[in-house]
Scaffold this active site. Structure first.
Site, PDB file in Angstrom:
ATOM      1  N   GLU A 141       0.637  -1.288  -0.188  1.00  0.00           N
ATOM      2  CA  GLU A 141       0.044   0.005   0.294  1.00  0.00           C
ATOM      3  C   GLU A 141       0.891   1.526   0.231  1.00  0.00           C
ATOM      4  OE1 GLU A 141      -3.846  -1.564   2.175  1.00  0.00           O
ATOM      5  OE2 GLU A 141      -2.297  -0.580   3.749  1.00  0.00           O
ATOM      6  N   CYS A 142       0.409   2.189  -0.853  1.00  0.00           N
ATOM      7  CA  CYS A 142       1.187   3.190  -0.872  1.00  0.00           C
ATOM      8  C   CYS A 142       3.008   3.220  -0.357  1.00  0.00           C
ATOM      9  CB  CYS A 142       0.718   4.464   0.031  1.00  0.00           C
ATOM     10  SG  CYS A 142       1.475   5.991  -0.908  1.00  0.00           S
ATOM     11  N   GLY A 143       3.807   3.509   0.345  1.00  0.00           N
ATOM     12  CA  GLY A 143       4.991   3.441  -0.076  1.00  0.00           C
ATOM     13  C   GLY A 143       5.430   1.224  -0.599  1.00  0.00           C
TER      14      GLY A 143
END
Length: 435
Positions: free
Chosen positions: A314-316
């Protein structure tokens, strides 16, 4: 557990410092405080935990739904819950602070910047109370905490100006030690920049702790109560270090309820644990890109993903799963190479919103045709290869390219969106890897 919401008149009014001071005041008065955050933030809750000594609950109507929000509140521990708001009290169409307070049916204590006002503090509070009726929200503004207020005549002027039905709960005195450094994505994390206890205790002395505890009320019970979930025969490995630190407590709780959980640190160069699936939460891989490139963990993870190990980022986590990550200074680092994308950091945020995604085919976190809700906030962009495959269309939000999110390759999935376990996404993930 009784509770109240700390709502601000705007962003930047000092809600986090007020929250930490109030938590300290209540703890010093003998209460067991459960902190919580209205909205999807990861950073403010890290400061809550540093002071209260227990994880902060995430209370977001968009992410959790009303019943899920109440269940997440109910999972807290303590005798009083202090819920820090997001932005200004009424700001936001997906899950404003006022919407959270209304869903929980608990009162609001308004944080007002009193640095340059006395009677105007009362006028502001009165306006915020009356506005609820104007827009048809059932929100009780019980009183105020005066941020950056001096004692003596300044404090007395605020108290005298307040109408009888708006209570004065105390003040947060001006103090340079009560400033939390910030950077992109918000404040620095609580582990990095916790406020000094002496400064918090000094602020706590100017607060009416018992009156704050007395004003708290008990939310209604969720319609669907908390029930134990069926376990799955699986082990989930979760990246956990300074680069991968954005995870909701409820997510880790859900993993532990249903499966075996092990953690590892890619920054430290830990080997990927023997597991049925890997979860890479968001965080700050851009601040640790050189260590991630050299540690060897991402190389190993890439090899395992190509062999069929499911990896969810997720994201990072998406950034770490990409081919490369380039910082704003132009420094490029090789990442895991799982997903066909190259990620670049920018000086301004590229997306910030509550998000809704529709799955175009079955994937790790949703069946085909299902929708999941989440949140996105990132300063990076992903340049994807022409043959990239997406798992989701964006109903609301920007996603990866404006129309899609969820890059998928091998058995792995990377998204810019963060989701809460009340969305069902992590249950789907566990069930997939436990087959």
């Amino acid at each position: 557990m009784k509770g109240f919401v700390l709502g601000g008149v705007s962003s930047g009014v000092g809600k986090t410092v007020a929250t930490l001071s109030i938590v300290q005041a209540l703890e010093d008065a003998g209460h067991k405080v459960q902190p919580a955050k209205a909205g999807p933030d990861f950073i403010d809750p890290s400061h809550h935990e540093a002071v209260a000594g227990r994880p902060s609950r995430t209370l977001d109507l968009w992410l959790c739904g009303e019943d899920g929000l109440r269940r997440n509140y109910q999972r807290g521990e303590g005798d009083v819950c202090v819920v820090e708001g997001v932005m200004g009290l009424y700001d936001g169409d997906g899950s404003s602070t006022a919407m959270v307070a209304e869903a929980l049916d608990i009162p609001v204590v308004l944080v007002v910047d009193a640095k340059a006002g006395m009677e105007s503090v009362a006028a502001t509070a009165l306006g915020f109370r009356e506005y609820a009726e104007t827009i048809g929200r059932d929100v009780e503004v019980a009183g105020v905490v005066a941020q950056r207020a001096h004692g003596g005549r300044h404090e007395q002027g605020i108290r005298d100006a307040l109408p009888d039905d708006l209570e004065y709960f105390g003040r947060i005195p001006p103090n340079d030690d009560l400033e939390i450094p910030d950077r992109h994505l918000g404040l620095e994390m609580g582990e990095e920049a916790s406020l000094p206890t002496d400064a918090l205790r000094e602020a706590a002395e100017s607060l009416r702790a018992e009156r704050l505890a007395d004003v708290a009320s008990e939310p209604p019970a969720p319609e669907t109560p908390i029930e134990p979930a069926a376990s799955v025969d699986a082990t989930i490995a979760v990246a956990s270090d300074a680069a991968f630190c954005f995870r909701y407590p409820a997510t880790i709780e859900r993993f532990r309820e249903r499966a075996e959980l092990v953690t590892f640190s890619p920054v430290a160069g830990d080997s990927v644990p023997d597991a049925d699936g890997v979860y890479l939460p968001g965080g700050y891989p851009e601040l640790h890109a050189a260590e991630l490139e050299s540690s060897g963990t991402l190389d190993e993870l890439g090899d395992l993903a190509r062999e069929g190990l499911p990896v969810l980022g997720e994201c990072g986590g998406l950034m770490a799963m990409s081919q490369s990550l380039t910082t704003t200074e132009g420094e490029r680092s090789e990442m895991a190479g799982i997903l066909p994308a190259d990620v670049t950091m920018h000086d301004r945020y590229q997306a910030l919103d509550h998000v809704e995604l529709e799955a175009t085919a079955g994937t790790l976190t949703a069946n085909a045709g299902e929708t999941i809700r989440g949140h996105e906030f990132h300063y990076s962009s992903a340049d994807v290869d022409g043959d990239a495959r997406f798992a989701f269309e964006t109903v609301r939000g920007d996603g990866i390219d404006g129309d899609h999110d969820g890059l998928t390759e091998y058995e792995s999935l990377g998204t810019y969106v963060h989701v809460h376990p009340e969305s069902g996404a992590f249950d789907r993930f566990l069930e997939e890897i436990g087959r």
